[in-house]
Motif scaffolding. Sequence first.
Motif, PDB file in Angstrom:
ATOM      1  N   ASN A 159      31.462  39.835  26.284  1.00  0.00           N
ATOM      2  CA  ASN A 159      31.348  38.421  25.914  1.00  0.00           C
ATOM      3  C   ASN A 159      30.274  37.703  26.720  1.00  0.00           C
ATOM      4  N   TYR A 177      40.090  35.858  26.025  1.00  0.00           N
ATOM      5  CA  TYR A 177      39.668  37.141  25.463  1.00  0.00           C
ATOM      6  C   TYR A 177      40.194  38.308  26.302  1.00  0.00           C
ATOM      7  N   MET A 200      37.142  43.220  19.339  1.00  0.00           N
ATOM      8  CA  MET A 200      38.210  43.340  20.340  1.00  0.00           C
ATOM      9  C   MET A 200      38.409  44.794  20.753  1.00  0.00           C
ATOM     10  N   SER A 204      36.004  43.056  28.366  1.00  0.00           N
ATOM     11  CA  SER A 204      35.965  41.782  27.641  1.00  0.00           C
ATOM     12  C   SER A 204      34.990  40.811  28.298  1.00  0.00           C
ATOM     13  N   TRP A 259      35.666  45.816  23.160  1.00  0.00           N
ATOM     14  CA  TRP A 259      35.891  45.394  24.551  1.00  0.00           C
ATOM     15  C   TRP A 259      36.638  46.469  25.319  1.00  0.00           C
ATOM     16  N   ALA A 261      42.266  41.621  25.243  1.00  0.00           N
ATOM     17  CA  ALA A 261      41.855  42.975  25.615  1.00  0.00           C
ATOM     18  C   ALA A 261      43.009  43.749  26.244  1.00  0.00           C
TER      19      ALA A 261
END
Length: 325
Positions: free
Chosen positions: A271, A10, A248, A267, A251, A14
């Motif tokens: 998360n 992830y 996304m 991110s 983030w 980002a």
Amino acid sequence: IIVLGKFLCYAMVAVAMDLIWGFAGILSLGHGVFFAMGGYAMGMHLMRVMAGQGVYRSHLPDFMVFLDWKELPWFWHGFDMFWFALLMIVLVPGLLALIVGYFAFRSRITGVYFSILTQAMTYALMLLFFRNNTGFGGNNGLTDFKTLLGYSLQDPATKLGLFILSGVMLVLCYLPCRFITSSKLGRVITAIRDAESRVRFSGYNSLSYKLFVWTLSAVICGIAGALYVPQVGIINPSEMAPANSIEMAIWVAVGGRGTLTGAIAGSFLVNSAKSWFTVAFPDLWLYFLGLLFIGTTLFLPRGIIKLGQPLRQLLNRFLQHRLPK
């Protein structure tokens, strides 16, 4: 290890989002497509190498046997070779981004109109991949992977290796992005973000600059998706859901646009909160995400990465007045 490996993937996304939004001013709400394309390319390879090991002991993937497919579709050929899968992981997201970006940027579609275009793209492709007759597993997607390069995906050593590889790839994606943004190329890209018409009048072809960073961003997302799939063990059309692409962008907003390191921090923060909320308070996660985004926009427009800057300035002033000269 698996959770942290996902976070590293992830973080790569980002960085890719921050490159185009934070520096080039291109807000994409469809980067989930590029992430999923890389994931599907890896998933197709993993399904091909486990031929004969599935439930039906067939040379076809299990879902094709279940749906009464008689032969392998043409676009599945070649995925039994790892080098071919690696090529597709880069080429498919890159070519899709190149085509979409070329026609959009050439038509000078910018701002919210471009965001809507990318969201329509990801929604259309999600609906396409949900169909069973497209050859990508339909609603269930691709899953039940066994091995990668001969190593069992259930082996703790393989999981650790994928985690380390994800960390290495994050660094390898971050460094060229940092080099680009700190170079003359990066200054031109930032100028396009702030005043594209003036950049064009100065003799620069803004189309080529925007197309370059847009395509590079898509390729990074494809690589992240390819690393994500063997760690989580599944890829399905839900990865293309518009909500994922919006997340996304959140983030990057939370971490700090135009910083790269802030995008990585954002991110991990978002998360981590999602992992906790979806277990402890699953019904409240989307409300928290919305409040987080609104709060960041109103009170921390430069993201959490800039949160320490006022504190450092306050500390410096305090020390200047207190310390003897």
